[in-house]
Enzyme design. Sequence first.
Site, PDB file in Angstrom:
ATOM      1  CG  ASP A  46      -2.043  -0.909   1.215  1.00 39.15           C
ATOM      2  OD1 ASP A  46      -2.530  -1.207   0.123  1.00 39.15           O
ATOM      3  OD2 ASP A  46      -2.462  -1.372   2.292  1.00 39.15           O
ATOM      4  CG  ASP A 134      -7.848   1.674  -2.770  1.00 42.60           C
ATOM      5  OD1 ASP A 134      -6.821   1.271  -2.188  1.00 42.60           O
ATOM      6  OD2 ASP A 134      -8.999   1.266  -2.501  1.00 42.60           O
ATOM      7  CB  ILE A 136      -3.375  -2.527  -2.433  1.00 43.27           C
ATOM      8  CG1 ILE A 136      -1.928  -2.585  -2.923  1.00 43.27           C
ATOM      9  CG2 ILE A 136      -3.999  -3.933  -2.483  1.00 43.27           C
ATOM     10  CD1 ILE A 136      -1.061  -3.609  -2.190  1.00 43.27           C
TER      11      ILE A 136
END
Length: 353
Positions: A46, A134, A136
Amino acid sequence: MSSYAKELEVAQLAVQRAAILTKRVFHEKAKGTVSKDDKSPVTIGDFGAQALIISALKANFPEDEIVAEEEAAQLKEDSNLRQTIWELVKTTSLEDEAAEKVLGGAIKSEDDLLTMIDYGNSKGGAKGRIWAIDPIDGTKGFLRGGQYAVCLALMVDGDVKVGVLGCPNLPVDDAAPLTAGQESGQTDEGMGCLFSGVLSEGATSRPLTTGALSKEKSISMKAIKDIAAATFCESVEAGHSAHGDQAEIAKKLGITNPSVRMDSQAKYASIARGAGDIYLRLPVSATYQEKIWDHAAGDLIVREAGGVVTDIKGNRLDFTVGRTLANNKGVVAAPAAAHPKVLEVVKEVLGQK
Ligand SMILES: Nc1ncnc2c1ncn2[C@@H]1O[C@H](COP(=O)(O)O)[C@@H](OP(=O)(O)O)[C@H]1O
Ligand SMILES: [Mg+2]
Ligand SMILES: [Mg+2]
Ligand SMILES: [Mg+2]
């Protein structure tokens, strides 16, 4: 010439580079180089992907605001984690000099890494140019080897103009059947698809590899003559959408195909290219507010592919009110011709509760 040609190019390459990072994390986890503890691979992927995308946006559009899911606070306290991510970010590139140049090259230092991540702290809103990221989406799917997506969208005055979804575990072939991902023993062969949409200019797919521009194809939803023959997609996580209500709606529509459960905005991408037909995301909790980064790119790509996307009341998703879709509940996405009927049944089923 597209009205957002530059934005689209940067977004596609940025998503592609970030997707390479996430794949490395996944494979290193499998090899045991990254801890298998659920939290650590996700966090590494992330943060790393978010930093890479933001650095590309900052290099090209320094004035734009950014709404991104993650924040650097945890990294400031954990130097081991920070160094692991930095190593990964430093060594991830598109291996294509011209493309790297478009993205403004590498992040300069560990400090810059944190700065980049925190540029994603915009409150969002109805004015100006705002990107939603976003890094992930479908965290749970990512860990399992199922579907996940690297998601990026540009909104101008609250209207989504450009949307890009990188789906490493979806087949390149638009005609391939719906798949839940590598959990079923699938390999990387023939996998990895990049979906894009530009407002009023349609939606496309292409392989998620460098130099794939020439392989870009336009995509569209399947025209469904008979809703009863449709396939619908829903979240894997029962906590993210109401499986029971969705099953009841499907039944009322005469749908007998089992639902296809997959994580992430791969659902939007899959229906946009006609691999599935309908995406239902009915609220589980009365208080949860959907996040804009979970929907902005997918909403545009589906609409540009000939679909209609609304909430359970039939309202368009409203990206003007900040980091969440505070004005909406749930998502109902379907081909334009089928959407009114699907929405009618959604209202009927929810009205009985
Ligand atoms: N109670 C809830 N209802 C709906 N969505 C939720 C939720 N809790 C978390 N989510 C969101 O659901 C997203 C995944 O969607 P899906 O179930 O379609 O794969 C998560 O994205 P992340 O995985 O990026 O955190 C998260 O933002
Ligand atoms: Mg998400
Ligand atoms: Mg996420
Ligand atoms: Mg999350």
